[in-house]
Design an enzyme around this catalytic site. Structure first.
Site, PDB file in Angstrom:
ATOM      1  N   TYR A  67       0.834  -1.208   0.000  1.00 23.92           N
ATOM      2  CA  TYR A  67       0.000   0.000   0.000  1.00 23.92           C
ATOM      3  C   TYR A  67       0.868   1.258   0.000  1.00 23.92           C
ATOM      4  CZ  TYR A  67       1.090   0.192   5.018  1.00 23.92           C
ATOM      5  OH  TYR A  67       1.749   0.246   6.223  1.00 23.92           O
ATOM      6  N   CYS A  68       0.285   2.329  -0.514  1.00 26.15           N
ATOM      7  CA  CYS A  68       0.891   3.663  -0.441  1.00 26.15           C
ATOM      8  C   CYS A  68      -0.250   4.628  -0.138  1.00 26.15           C
ATOM      9  CB  CYS A  68       1.634   4.002  -1.731  1.00 26.15           C
ATOM     10  SG  CYS A  68       0.598   4.012  -3.208  1.00 26.15           S
ATOM     11  N   SER A  69      -0.144   5.874  -0.551  1.00 29.61           N
ATOM     12  CA  SER A  69      -1.188   6.852  -0.217  1.00 29.61           C
ATOM     13  C   SER A  69      -2.495   6.574  -0.958  1.00 29.61           C
ATOM     14  CB  SER A  69      -0.707   8.275  -0.523  1.00 29.61           C
ATOM     15  OG  SER A  69      -0.347   8.391  -1.891  1.00 29.61           O
ATOM     16  N   THR A  75       2.418   1.699  -5.108  1.00 30.45           N
ATOM     17  CA  THR A  75       1.968   0.336  -4.781  1.00 30.45           C
ATOM     18  C   THR A  75       2.073  -0.581  -5.981  1.00 30.45           C
ATOM     19  OG1 THR A  75       0.461   1.014  -3.011  1.00 30.45           O
ATOM     20  CG2 THR A  75      -0.048  -1.044  -4.135  1.00 30.45           C
TER      21      THR A  75
END
Length: 217
Positions: A67-69, A75
């Site tokens: 996951y990222c923002s 991602t």
């Protein structure tokens, strides 16, 4: 580490009636040198990160959660690289376009920018050209007299040429007298002096920061 942090999380299930001794360890690999909407400064650190984080997941543990923002840029860049690196090892083929087209049929906007798409190829090129360079300590002793292996690695190193934009300050005419031979610091890692107004090039010195084990030196 210099570009990422590893956290170990202990997860226990507790309720109001009794303690449950069941415990699960979750390892979080957090890459800290990858800007949102951007790309890593160089493919080697992110390649090293993907290999280490992927290898830390046992075969029986299920898929990695990435996951990222927003879940579509960094991602998916990670997921694509991890999948294609495994594809290279098992099938000796690379098809970034086909893989991207397939996953974009599942969700829009995966790999958000053209720069990220280019970065995918840069990292894969680095992986193919350099192959596996992480060695155990005992392997170094075995390889020190294996000159063909070392010679090939040295050729890969000296063939690398930075793009002009990455050494723009070093190539300025006003800074040429400060350079030592043909070794130039690249923009992302050069030492910046405190600038003085009206004097072009006064913030330049032929020096650069080196990556240490857990900090810049």
């Amino acid at each position: 580490m210099l570009t990422f942090t590893v956290c170990t999380l202990q997860i226990r299930h507790l309720n109001n009636k009794k303690h449950c001794n069941t415990e699960k360890l979750v390892y979080q690999y957090h890459y800290t040198n990858w800007p949102d909407y951007g790309t890593p400064d160089h493919p080697l650190p992110v390649l090293n990160f993907i290999k280490k984080s992927s290898a830390a997941n046992p075969a029986e543990a299920g898929p990695i959660v990435v996951y990222c923002s927003a879940g579509v840029g960094r991602t998916v860049t990670y997921i694509v690289l991890d999948a294609i690196l495994k594809q290279i090892q098992q099938k000796y083929i690379v098809n970034v376009f086909s893989f991207m087209r397939h996953i974009r049929s599942r969700r829009n906007f995966l790999v958000q920018t053209e720069e990220q798409y280019i970065s995918l190829h840069d990292v894969l090129m680095e992986a193919i050209a350099s192959r596996e360079t992480n060695l155990l300590a005992e392997q170094v002793e075995e390889l020190k007299n294996y000159t063909p292996y070392l010679e090939q690695q040295y050729k890969n190193i000296i063939q690398f040429q930075p793009k002009d934009i990455h050494v723009a300050s070093a190539r300025k005419q006003v800074n040429s007298i400060k350079n030592r031979g043909a070794i130039f610091p690249i923009e992302s890692s050069r030492v910046h002096l405190t600038p003085k107004s009206g004097d072009d090039g006064n913030n330049y010195i032929n020096a650069f920061w080196l990556n240490g084990f857990n900090k810049y030196k």
